[in-house]
Design a protein around this motif. Structure first.
Motif, PDB file in Angstrom:
ATOM      1  N   HIS A 350       0.821  -1.208   0.000  1.00  0.00           N
ATOM      2  CA  HIS A 350       0.000   0.000   0.000  1.00  0.00           C
ATOM      3  C   HIS A 350       0.859   1.264   0.000  1.00  0.00           C
ATOM      4  O   HIS A 350       0.470   2.283   0.575  1.00  0.00           O
ATOM      5  CB  HIS A 350      -0.925   0.003   1.218  1.00  0.00           C
ATOM      6  N   TRP A 351       2.011   1.209  -0.623  1.00  0.00           N
ATOM      7  CA  TRP A 351       2.958   2.319  -0.594  1.00  0.00           C
ATOM      8  C   TRP A 351       2.333   3.620  -1.092  1.00  0.00           C
ATOM      9  O   TRP A 351       2.611   4.698  -0.558  1.00  0.00           O
ATOM     10  CB  TRP A 351       4.176   1.949  -1.437  1.00  0.00           C
ATOM     11  N   SER A 352       1.480   3.550  -2.072  1.00  0.00           N
ATOM     12  CA  SER A 352       0.876   4.752  -2.644  1.00  0.00           C
ATOM     13  C   SER A 352      -0.150   5.394  -1.726  1.00  0.00           C
ATOM     14  O   SER A 352      -0.632   6.499  -2.011  1.00  0.00           O
ATOM     15  CB  SER A 352       0.220   4.434  -3.993  1.00  0.00           C
ATOM     16  N   GLU A 353      -0.485   4.745  -0.610  1.00  0.00           N
ATOM     17  CA  GLU A 353      -1.511   5.253   0.289  1.00  0.00           C
ATOM     18  C   GLU A 353      -0.930   6.008   1.484  1.00  0.00           C
ATOM     19  O   GLU A 353      -1.619   6.258   2.474  1.00  0.00           O
ATOM     20  CB  GLU A 353      -2.381   4.093   0.788  1.00  0.00           C
ATOM     21  N   ALA A 354       0.340   6.387   1.412  1.00  0.00           N
ATOM     22  CA  ALA A 354       0.980   7.087   2.527  1.00  0.00           C
ATOM     23  C   ALA A 354       0.238   8.381   2.858  1.00  0.00           C
ATOM     24  O   ALA A 354      -0.274   9.071   1.969  1.00  0.00           O
ATOM     25  CB  ALA A 354       2.433   7.386   2.181  1.00  0.00           C
ATOM     26  N   ALA A 355       0.210   8.702   4.159  1.00  0.00           N
ATOM     27  CA  ALA A 355      -0.527   9.883   4.619  1.00  0.00           C
ATOM     28  C   ALA A 355       0.183  11.187   4.285  1.00  0.00           C
ATOM     29  O   ALA A 355      -0.416  12.263   4.386  1.00  0.00           O
ATOM     30  CB  ALA A 355      -0.736   9.787   6.136  1.00  0.00           C
ATOM     31  N   VAL A 356       1.460  11.114   3.910  1.00  0.00           N
ATOM     32  CA  VAL A 356       2.231  12.310   3.552  1.00  0.00           C
ATOM     33  C   VAL A 356       2.840  12.121   2.167  1.00  0.00           C
ATOM     34  O   VAL A 356       2.911  10.994   1.656  1.00  0.00           O
ATOM     35  CB  VAL A 356       3.344  12.580   4.590  1.00  0.00           C
TER      36      VAL A 356
END
Length: 375
Positions: A350-356
């Motif tokens: 889920h790397w693309s879902e980072a909060a920053v």
């Protein structure tokens, strides 16, 4: 024995990643060349202050703020599973300045408030009343609530023990001497002088030693930081006080941590006479009764610095099975929780879902980076 993830590097970043992945149910091995303690962590005063460490326009700002937000929950979980209280205090920090710098401090307050930080202007009287005995010789101050400190060595031990609680394997005193690859060039393990470990994914969190494991194109440089502990009979309130690049961190047991110097000394961790003199100069910037404060000890650690001052976080170009988490410089303690969360996002797909926004930290920004490690 095969692992889901092999983490190379046992400092605060490697341990935070190991803990986070182990709690998610992954089978994790941590491999560290030295003993528990970490080189950068040794030089850390445990400061948790985005306001003092980064401009709000820096890519580091949202990363630091997110990590600070994560801290209370992380500490609660780690303390529950380790039995170690890491002494987290978010009682606020003071950023002080001389009267001649009043305009700059006022602009800093305006910028921080625009970014959602409730920075308060404190008069010399308020400062003296709030931290009696530690009032700076420079009278102006901004009070930043919600920031603070943690006891870095205890935090590292707590993370180590909590990771063990979740059955993470930890191999100390085992330097990686070779990366194991399959016929396609994919990294499938690491070789140490004692054994070969195999894993589905590799995470490199080797701090100032990343250069020794990698190609010349990935420059992570050790910067020596020297710190001192003073001993008093007073139990201070835990507010961190900054002046310029110097700081004073009161600890719960009566110590005052003074820091920090910075010099390019390669991998030399010896304390220098010049460093001690610089630390003494920092201490003299505060109105402390020196006759009742004693020099306890001084020490040095190596901080991993990158050419652009930003950490390296993300998948290795050309190797979707490997992740770099290094170059945190003087902010490894502050950034440990968010780095652990980012590593978990990558492992879980889920790397693309980072909060920053993680693009400024990608390893590929160093265009001459060789995809092949040294080991």
């Amino acid at each position: 024995m095969g692992y889901d993830v092999i983490v190379v590097g046992g400092g605060i970043i490697g341990q935070a990643i190991t803990f986070r992945l182990a709690t998610a149910g992954f089978r994790v091995a941590l491999v560290e060349a030295g003993e528990p303690g970490g080189q950068a962590t040794r030089a850390a005063a445990g400061i948790l202050s985005p306001a003092a460490e980064a401009a709000v326009t820096s890519p580091l700002w949202p990363l630091m703020r997110e990590s600070l937000r994560l801290y209370p929950e992380w500490v609660t979980r780690v303390e529950q599973h380790s039995g170690i209280r890491p002494e987290l205090f978010l009682d606020g920090v003071l950023i002080t300045a001389l009267e001649s710098d009043a305009a700059d401090l006022a602009r800093r307050q305006e910028v921080l408030r625009a970014a959602g930080v409730a920075a308060e202007w404190w008069s010399p009287t308020v400062v003296a009343d709030h931290i009696p005995g530690l009032a700076p010789l420079h009278p102006l101050a901004l009070w930043i609530p919600g920031e603070g400190q943690i006891e870095a060595p205890r935090w590292l031990r707590a993370l180590t023990d909590a990771a063990r609680h979740f059955h993470a394997d930890q191999f100390w005193g085992e330097p990686v001497v070779q990366w194991v690859t399959d016929a396609t060039g994919r990294w499938i393990g690491v070789k140490t002088p004692r054994q070969t470990l195999y894993g589905e994914r590799m995470i490199v969190a080797t701090g100032a030693w990343t250069y020794q494991l990698w190609s010349p194109g990935l420059v992570v440089k050790p910067i020596r930081g020297q710190v001192a502990a003073l001993r008093t009979a007073t139990r201070w309130t835990p507010e961190v006080v900054f002046f310029g690049h110097g700081y004073l961190v009161p600890k719960a047991d009566g110590r005052l941590i003074i820091g920090a110097t910075e010099d390019d000394a390669g991998y030399d961790t010896r304390v220098t006479l010049e460093g001690i003199q610089q630390l003494g100069d920092i201490a003299r910037r505060f109105r402390i009764d020196a006759s009742h404060i004693y020099w306890e000890r001084s020490w040095a650690g190596l901080r991993p610095a990158t050419p652009d001052g930003l950490p390296i976080l993300g998948p290795v170009p050309g190797h979707d099975e490997a992740f770099l988490a290094t170059g945190h410089y003087r902010n490894g303690i502050l950034l440990a929780p968010v780095t652990g969360e980012l590593a978990a996002l990558w492992v879980e797909g889920h790397w693309s879902e980072a909060a920053v926004d993680i693009r400024p930290f990608r390893p590929g920004r160093f265009q001459d980076m060789d995809d092949n490690p040294r080991a």
